[in-house]
Write a protein that holds these residues in place. Structure first.
Motif, mmCIF file in Angstrom:
data_model
loop_
_atom_site.group_PDB
_atom_site.id
_atom_site.type_symbol
_atom_site.label_atom_id
_atom_site.label_comp_id
_atom_site.label_asym_id
_atom_site.label_seq_id
_atom_site.Cartn_x
_atom_site.Cartn_y
_atom_site.Cartn_z
ATOM 1 N N MET A 236 -6.168 -9.610 13.373
ATOM 2 C CA MET A 236 -5.143 -8.505 13.314
ATOM 3 C C MET A 236 -6.075 -7.116 13.035
ATOM 4 S SD MET A 236 -1.677 -7.472 11.545
ATOM 5 C CE MET A 236 -1.080 -9.285 11.674
ATOM 6 N N THR A 237 -6.090 -6.185 13.746
ATOM 7 C CA THR A 237 -6.755 -4.817 13.318
ATOM 8 C C THR A 237 -5.810 -4.001 12.596
ATOM 9 O OG1 THR A 237 -5.757 -3.516 15.106
ATOM 10 C CG2 THR A 237 -7.748 -4.634 15.564
ATOM 11 N N ALA A 238 -6.324 -3.026 11.677
ATOM 12 C CA ALA A 238 -5.733 -2.092 10.894
ATOM 13 C C ALA A 238 -4.604 -1.612 11.604
ATOM 14 C CB ALA A 238 -6.413 -1.144 10.046
ATOM 15 N N GLN A 239 -4.625 -1.123 12.734
ATOM 16 C CA GLN A 239 -3.849 -0.446 13.597
ATOM 17 C C GLN A 239 -2.558 -1.326 14.114
ATOM 18 O OE1 GLN A 239 -3.359 2.878 13.951
ATOM 19 N NE2 GLN A 239 -5.323 3.016 12.829
ATOM 20 N N GLU A 240 -2.969 -2.531 14.321
ATOM 21 C CA GLU A 240 -1.944 -3.567 14.864
ATOM 22 C C GLU A 240 -1.305 -3.847 13.461
ATOM 23 O OE1 GLU A 240 -4.482 -5.933 18.209
ATOM 24 O OE2 GLU A 240 -4.383 -6.576 16.152
ATOM 25 N N ALA A 241 -1.597 -3.792 12.403
ATOM 26 C CA ALA A 241 -0.904 -4.207 11.129
ATOM 27 C C ALA A 241 0.267 -3.149 11.004
ATOM 28 C CB ALA A 241 -1.761 -4.249 9.987
ATOM 29 N N ILE A 242 -0.415 -1.679 11.115
ATOM 30 C CA ILE A 242 0.668 -0.600 10.800
ATOM 31 C C ILE A 242 1.690 -0.715 11.825
ATOM 32 C CG2 ILE A 242 0.688 1.940 11.304
ATOM 33 C CD1 ILE A 242 -1.176 2.629 9.450
ATOM 34 N N ALA A 243 1.317 -1.115 12.967
ATOM 35 C CA ALA A 243 2.386 -0.984 14.044
ATOM 36 C C ALA A 243 3.318 -2.205 13.858
ATOM 37 C CB ALA A 243 1.828 -1.447 15.543
ATOM 38 N N LEU A 244 2.836 -3.260 13.092
ATOM 39 C CA LEU A 244 4.177 -4.434 12.811
ATOM 40 C C LEU A 244 4.874 -4.084 11.504
ATOM 41 C CD1 LEU A 244 4.833 -7.271 12.727
ATOM 42 C CD2 LEU A 244 2.939 -7.929 11.217
ATOM 43 N N VAL A 245 4.122 -3.359 10.539
ATOM 44 C CA VAL A 245 4.820 -2.877 9.414
ATOM 45 C C VAL A 245 5.883 -1.904 9.858
ATOM 46 C CG1 VAL A 245 4.920 -1.552 7.143
ATOM 47 C CG2 VAL A 245 3.081 -3.494 7.772
ATOM 48 N N ASP A 246 5.795 -0.899 10.673
ATOM 49 C CA ASP A 246 6.479 0.097 11.229
ATOM 50 C C ASP A 246 7.773 -0.620 11.766
ATOM 51 O OD1 ASP A 246 6.249 2.822 10.628
ATOM 52 O OD2 ASP A 246 4.474 3.007 11.942
ATOM 53 N N GLY A 247 7.547 -1.757 12.706
ATOM 54 C CA GLY A 247 8.366 -2.217 13.318
ATOM 55 C C GLY A 247 9.253 -3.168 12.198
ATOM 56 N N LEU A 248 8.715 -3.844 11.277
ATOM 57 C CA LEU A 248 9.615 -4.248 10.411
ATOM 58 C C LEU A 248 10.343 -3.228 9.460
ATOM 59 C CD1 LEU A 248 6.931 -6.953 8.763
ATOM 60 C CD2 LEU A 248 8.855 -7.514 10.278
ATOM 61 N N LEU A 249 10.181 -2.215 9.125
ATOM 62 C CA LEU A 249 10.789 -1.097 8.656
ATOM 63 C C LEU A 249 11.785 -0.728 9.311
ATOM 64 C CD1 LEU A 249 7.923 0.704 6.578
ATOM 65 C CD2 LEU A 249 9.387 -0.988 5.402
ATOM 66 N N GLN A 250 11.491 -0.172 10.639
ATOM 67 C CA GLN A 250 12.660 0.170 11.419
ATOM 68 C C GLN A 250 13.660 -0.990 11.941
ATOM 69 O OE1 GLN A 250 11.538 2.916 14.381
ATOM 70 N NE2 GLN A 250 9.386 2.862 13.565
#
Length: 451
Positions: free
Chosen positions: A1-15
Motif C-alpha cells: 500500500m502506497t502513502a496515497q492509497e493509505a490516505i484514500a483509505l483513511v479518508d474513506g473510513l472517516l467519511q
C-alpha cells in the motif's frame, strides 16, 4: 500500500463514520510524514509548527481511526494495522482476530517468567518502531537470555507487523527448508510456489513482516575465525546481505553466540543494521530469580553470585537449584564452599569451547592460569609456540565475538586494558586443562604439557 492509497483509505473510513469528516491539510501532511517514518519533531521542523501541536494532531487522528477500525492505532503500528485492514476481505478485524491469523511462533519458548531486560527491550523497540531498521542481531554467550529476549520483544511489538514468524536454527535447517516453510505463510497459499530468496524479498517489500531466527551459531563453523558459515549454508550469507542492503519495510532479528560474517561491517548507530550485545543481569534480578526458586538471598549475596557467574541467568537458575537441593537452601553455606561450575553450565561451556581453534584454546588456558589478565602484546610474547600478530589478533577477535573474553580497563591506568575471563569460565577452563593434562600423562601423548 502506497502513502496515497493509505490516505484514500483513511479518508474513506472517516467519511463513512461521519460524512462531514475528512482529513484536513495539516492532518494529511502529518499522516504522510508519519507514514514515511518521521518523528513528530522532524515533522514539526519540516512544516514549521510546534512539536506539541503536531503531536496533538497525530494523537487525535490515531484515536479517531482506532474507534472506527476497532483496533488501537499508534504512530508505531499505523502501517501494519491499515495494511491488515485493507487485506481483510471480511472487513474490520479486531487485534485478537488479526494476530491469530498472522503469527507463527514455531518452537518459541514460554516467557511468562521474564526477568527484567527492560532497557534492552526499549532499545530494540526504538530501533524497530522507526521503520528504518532492517536487520538486528542479539549476541551473547550461551544461557545469557537471547532467546527469551527475542520472544518477549516479538510479543510486545507484534501489533506493528502484519506477520510475525519465529524460527529456531538449532537443528541447522537448510535455507531452502526455511523458505519453503515461511513463504506459504506470507503468501497465504499452500501451493508449491517459488521458494527462492527473491520470492522472500518480494514479500518483505510488499508486507510489514517480523522474522526471528534463533540460535544462528548452529549454522556457523567453529575455529579461529568466527562467523564463517558451514559448508552448504553459505546461502544464508546471501539472504542476510540482501535483507540488510535492499530497501523493504520488514525486519529480521537474529540471535546467536557470535556474529555472522559480514554483519559487523554493515552495522552502526545510523545504519539499517543494528547489533545488541547481551550481558549478565544485575544483583536485584538475581535476587528475583533465586526468590522464584523459593529461596531468600541478600543483595550482597546476590552480588557475589552475579560476579562469579557473570550474571548469566541460566547459571543463576542452576545455582539456585543446587543451593536448594544440596545445601538445604543455605546460601551462605553455598558461598563458603567455594567456586563450582554445575553440570548443565559445564556442558554449555563445553559446546562453546569445542568450537574454538587450538590457538584460541591455548589463549583461554593461559588467561585462566594468569588471572591478572594480559594485553595482546604480552600474549604474543608468551604464548607458545610463537604465532604472528595477525593470527593472534584474529584469534582474540573470535573469542571476543563469542563473548568468552572481556576487555577490562585497569583501575590505576585508564589507558591500559587487560583481557580477562569471568570467574566461572576460569574455573571451567582450569578444570578442563587439568583433565586434559592428566589424560596426556596417562596416554604419553604430550601436547598441552609441551606447549
Amino acid at each position: 500500500m502506497t502513502a496515497q492509497e493509505a490516505i484514500a483509505l483513511v479518508d474513506g473510513l472517516l467519511q463513512s463514520a461521519n460524512k462531514k469528516q475528512k482529513l484536513n491539510d495539516i492532518q494529511s501532511r502529518v499522516f504522510l510524514e508519519t507514514w514515511e517514518g518521521h518523528s513528530y519533531q522532524k515533522i514539526a521542523d519540516r512544516l514549521l509548527y510546534e512539536h506539541d501541536y503536531i503531536k496533538k494532531v497525530g494523537s487525535h487522528l490515531w484515536r479517531n481511526l482506532s474507534q472506527i477500525i476497532g483496533e488501537k492505532i499508534s504512530k508505531q503500528n499505523l502501517q501494519a494495522v491499515l495494511r491488515r485492514y485493507q487485506h481483510c476481505s471480511a472487513g474490520i478485524l479486531h487485534a485478537s482476530e488479526a494476530d491469530s491469523s498472522t503469527q507463527d511462533w514455531g518452537e518459541a519458548i514460554d516467557v511468562s517468567q521474564f526477568y527484567n531486560r527492560q532497557q534492552e527491550l526499549e532499545t530494540l523497540e526504538t530501533w524497530i518502531s522507526g521503520n528504518s531498521t532492517r536487520l538486528i542481531g542479539i549476541f551473547g554467550i550461551g544461557g545469557i537470555g537471547k532467546t527469551s529476549l527475542s520472544v518477549k520483544l516479538a510479543q510486545q511489538i507484534q501489533s506493528q507487523f502484519e506477520y510475525v514468524i519465529w524460527r529456531s536454527l538449532q537443528q541447522a535447517p537448510r535455507l531452502d527448508v526455511i523458505l519453503s516453510n515461511i513463504l506459504p505463510i506470507l503468501t497465504n497459499s499452500s501451493a508449491k510456489n517459488n521458494h527462492s530468496i527473491d520470492a522472500l524479498m518480494e514479500q518483505l517489500r510488499q508486507k510489514r513482516c517480523l522474522l526471528i531466527f534463533d540460535n544462528l551459531e548452529s549454522i556457523l563453523q567453529g575455529g579461529n575465525r568466527s562467523g564463517q558459515y558451514q559448508q552448504g549454508y553459505e546461502d544464508y550469507r546471501h539472504l542476510l546481505a540482501r535483507i540488510a542492503d535492499e530497501p523493504h519495510q520488514s525486519c529480521l532479528i537474529l540471535t546467536g553466540r557470535e556474529q555472522p560474517g559480514g554483519f559487523a561491517v554493515r552495522s552502526g548507530e545510523n545504519l539499517p543494521v543494528r547489533s545488541l550485545q547481551l550481558f549478565g543481569v544485575s544483583p536485584p534480578v538475581c535476587q528475583k530469580i533465586i526468590a522464584d526458586k523459593g529461596l531468600k538471598a541478600t543483595l550482597l549475596q546476590c552480588q557475589d553470585i552475579v560476579n562469579y557467574f557473570g550474571g548469566n541467568p541460566l547459571a543463576l537458575k542452576l545455582a539456585a537449584t543446587t543451593i536448594k537441593t544440596l545445601f538445604g537452601g543455605d546460601i551462605h553455606a553455598f558461598l563458603v564452599q567455594g567456586n563450582t561450575v554445575f553440570s548443565h553450565f559445564w556442558d554449555l561451556l563445553d559446546r562453546q569451547f569445542d568450537r574454538l581453534s587450538p590457538l584460541q584454546q591455548k589463549i583461554m588456558y593461559w588467561l585462566a592460569i594468569n588471572q591478572e589478565g594480559a594485553t595482546p602484546g604480552k600474549l604474543k610474547a608468551e604464548i607458545l609456540p610463537k604465532v604472528s600478530g595477525r593470527q593472534l589478533m584474529e584469534a582474540l577477535e573470535g573469542l571476543a565475538e563469542r563473548s568468552l573474553i572481556e576487555d577490562r580497563r585497569s583501575p590505576d591506568n585508564t589507558a591500559s586494558t587487560s583481557l580477562m575471563l569471568q570467574p566461572a569460565i576460569v574455573e571451567y577452563v582450569r578444570e578442563r586443562l587439568f583433565q586434559n593434562a592428566e589424560q596426556e600423562l596417562m596416554t604419553n601423548k604430550l601436547n598441552l604439557l609441551i606447549a
